[in-house]
Design a protein around this motif. Structure first.
Motif, PDB file in Angstrom:
ATOM      1  N   GLN A   1      35.185  49.206  39.840  1.00  0.00           N
ATOM      2  CA  GLN A   1      35.670  48.827  38.510  1.00  0.00           C
ATOM      3  C   GLN A   1      35.020  47.533  38.039  1.00  0.00           C
ATOM      4  N   GLN A   2      34.204  47.604  36.994  1.00  0.00           N
ATOM      5  CA  GLN A   2      33.667  46.358  36.412  1.00  0.00           C
ATOM      6  C   GLN A   2      34.576  45.946  35.259  1.00  0.00           C
ATOM      7  N   SER A   3      35.076  44.720  35.322  1.00  0.00           N
ATOM      8  CA  SER A   3      36.032  44.254  34.307  1.00  0.00           C
ATOM      9  C   SER A   3      35.316  43.629  33.131  1.00  0.00           C
ATOM     10  N   GLU A   4      35.981  43.695  31.979  1.00  0.00           N
ATOM     11  CA  GLU A   4      35.426  43.085  30.755  1.00  0.00           C
ATOM     12  C   GLU A   4      35.463  41.566  30.843  1.00  0.00           C
ATOM     13  N   THR A   5      36.526  41.050  31.482  1.00  0.00           N
ATOM     14  CA  THR A   5      36.686  39.588  31.538  1.00  0.00           C
ATOM     15  C   THR A   5      36.822  39.149  32.987  1.00  0.00           C
ATOM     16  N   LEU A   6      36.507  37.884  33.208  1.00  0.00           N
ATOM     17  CA  LEU A   6      36.621  37.322  34.555  1.00  0.00           C
ATOM     18  C   LEU A   6      38.102  37.301  34.980  1.00  0.00           C
ATOM     19  N   LYS A   7      38.934  36.972  34.005  1.00  0.00           N
ATOM     20  CA  LYS A   7      40.376  36.887  34.262  1.00  0.00           C
ATOM     21  C   LYS A   7      40.904  38.211  34.823  1.00  0.00           C
ATOM     22  N   GLN A   8      40.463  39.305  34.181  1.00  0.00           N
ATOM     23  CA  GLN A   8      40.880  40.639  34.612  1.00  0.00           C
ATOM     24  C   GLN A   8      40.362  40.930  36.033  1.00  0.00           C
ATOM     25  N   ALA A   9      39.123  40.518  36.306  1.00  0.00           N
ATOM     26  CA  ALA A   9      38.506  40.835  37.603  1.00  0.00           C
ATOM     27  C   ALA A   9      39.237  40.144  38.757  1.00  0.00           C
ATOM     28  N   VAL A  10      39.695  38.919  38.549  1.00  0.00           N
ATOM     29  CA  VAL A  10      40.302  38.174  39.668  1.00  0.00           C
ATOM     30  C   VAL A  10      41.807  38.403  39.788  1.00  0.00           C
ATOM     31  N   LYS A  11      42.355  39.066  38.767  1.00  0.00           N
ATOM     32  CA  LYS A  11      43.801  39.343  38.772  1.00  0.00           C
ATOM     33  C   LYS A  11      44.116  40.179  40.030  1.00  0.00           C
ATOM     34  N   ASP A  12      45.067  39.764  40.795  1.00  0.00           N
ATOM     35  CA  ASP A  12      45.500  40.488  42.006  1.00  0.00           C
ATOM     36  C   ASP A  12      44.496  40.453  43.154  1.00  0.00           C
ATOM     37  N   ALA A  13      43.424  39.672  43.060  1.00  0.00           N
ATOM     38  CA  ALA A  13      42.420  39.685  44.139  1.00  0.00           C
ATOM     39  C   ALA A  13      42.947  38.980  45.387  1.00  0.00           C
TER      40      ALA A  13
END
Ligand SMILES: NC(=O)c1ccc[n+]([C@@H]2O[C@H](COP(=O)([O-])OP(=O)(O)OC[C@H]3O[C@@H](n4cnc5c(N)ncnc54)[C@H](O)[C@@H]3O)[C@@H](O)[C@H]2O)c1
Length: 432
Positions: free
Chosen positions: A366-378
């Protein structure tokens, strides 16, 4: 002058636009019809800061046009630059198929005294083969030269407009003079050498820089074991004028469209001419083994990759480009997936789906649109590339209460700040 550029990839488009900006009539040719159709509309099929603007400007001045037709492109050309790709063949040597194909196509249309310049990165000896090939297709008198390219993706326009030097490889005074006249507006030192030396200089430059990266990575690995801090070591060695402060990047190894292939090609070339026991073999091996080795080390520290949610930040091989050829992410993501992790990623420009199509790879995520989305729950964040958007991000904003690891793959963050936010910090060759 009438100039033609064959192969409108990274090097070709930038070179064409810059020569056009000097007031020359430039034609760019490629066999890729889609690429040429985009370029005709001033659309650059890749991200390179400042290039689209330059292209638009020169096309508006009618100095720059694009075609797929060899006859149109070659019949009036005084200088023809060959800038086609030279990937590594399976045995590691440069695959010169595209160079020879383009030379065969241009040869029948050459005008008298035209200069065919090989700008693609090729091993010494290639110019003899190019001349032989042209002779077999035409009776017309022509010249050849080797003018290697030293631009860097991400700053290609600035590098081409302000080069450290222009290396001119030729054997004929008239050719030197004409190439010097063409490059004079750049006000850069021009170095006249034999074609073989020009070609070796390109490999030597890239192999040296790749070796420098590999060298500091080796030092970082030792620091990891003995409690030293590689960043302090760099500060301590840099004042030595023989060493200098530039180009020390401990990290996940070198990537991109040039260093890995050029080191591999130099190693294979050395073996082919009887120098089997060469430094470049070792540099190439160390770099290839680096990411699997680092991921194994990190695996022990974080307690296994399986079922971990990992955010990979940065897909391109460096900032300011969308080029993903041999980027760290293209090695890191498949390994993480094969070890049972789930991956989300973020990059300001690079597009994983496009890369999968180009490379015919299947490893999706999954490539996220925003950095915030990508790190959420990491569970683990891996900051792979020093894009300003990544370095400048406020990670405190997304920190959750769960245990989270922060892998700083380029030692770009302050361990103190990251730890203060609440992450377990892991850098390279510096204390955690
Ligand atoms: N990309 C860089 O940063 C860089 C820097 C310095 C040197 N180089 C060297 O310059 C060369 C070109 O690299 P690139 O990154 O621009 O490559 P690229 O893959 O981006 O572009 C090469 C282009 O050549 C075209 N081509 C292939 N065969 C052709 C043919 N027969 N006729 C016309 N066009 C043809 C392809 O369609 C493609 O558009 C390579 O030798 C590379 O090692 C690259």
């Amino acid at each position: 002058m009438n100039i033609t550029i064959i192969g409108t990839g990274f090097v070709g488009v930038v070179t064409a636009a810059v020569y056009a900006s000097f007031g020359h009539q430039v034609i760019g040719l490629d066999v890729d019809e889609q690429k040429i159709s985009s370029l005709k509309k001033s659309q650059v099929p890749f991200y390179e800061p400042g290039l689209e603007e330059l292209l638009k400007e020169q096309q508006a001045h009618h100095n720059l046009s694009f075609t797929t037709d060899y006859q149109t492109a070659i019949k009036d050309a005084e200088i023809i630059f060959v800038t086609v790709g030279t990937p590594s063949a399976p045995d590691g040597q440069a695959d010169l198929r595209f160079v020879f194909a383009s030379v065969e196509s241009l040869a029948p249309h050459l005008q008298k005294q035209a200069i065919v310049v090989i700008k693609s990165t090729v091993p010494p000896g290639t110019l003899d083969k190019v001349e032989e090939l042209i002779h077999s297709h035409t009776e017309t008198a022509f010249y050849t030269a080797a003018v290697p390219e030293f631009l860097r993706e991400g700053s290609a326009v600035a590098d081409t407009l302000h080069p450290d030097r222009i290396v001119l490889g030729a054997t004929n005074e008239q050719v030197f003079k004409k190439l010097e006249e063409l490059h004079r507006p750049l006000q850069a030192p021009m170095i006249r050498v034999k074609p073989e030396s020009a070609q070796m200089a390109k490999y030597a430059a890239n192999a040296y820089l790749a070796t420098r990266i590999t060298f500091i990575n080796q030092i970082a690995d030792l620091c990891e074991k003995n409690g030293a801090n590689v960043e302090e070591v760099v500060v301590a060695i840099s004042p030595d004028k023989r060493i200098g402060a530039h180009y020390w990047y401990p990290g996940f190894g070198y990537g991109g469209s040039c260093f890995p292939k050029d080191v591999k090609e130099l190693a294979a070339y050395s073996r082919a001419i009887g120098e089997s026991d060469n430094l470049f073999n070792k540099v190439n091996d160390l770099n290839q083994d680096r990411i699997p080795k680092l991921l194994d080390n990190f695996e022990k520290k974080i307690g296994g990759w399986e079922n971990k949610q990992v955010a990979v930040l940065g897909l391109s091989f460096k900032p300011n480009t969308d080029d993903m050829r041999e980027s760290p992410a293209t090695l890191v993501i498949p390994i993480l997936l094969s070890k049972g992790a789930s991956v989300t990623s973020f990059d300001p420009m690079a597009d994983w789906q496009r890369f999968l199509r180009l490379e015919k790879m299947e490893k999706n995520h999954q490539q996220s649109e925003t950095l915030k989305q990508a790190v959420k729950d990491a569970d683990v964040i891996i900051a792979l590339v020093e894009w300003p958007e990544i370095i400048g991000f406020d990670f405190a904003e997304t920190k959750t209460t769960k245990q989270q690891w922060f892998i700083d793959a380029r030692n770009q963050f302050s361990p103190t700040i990251i730890k203060k936010i609440g992450y377990h910090y892991l850098g390279l060759g510096r204390p955690s």
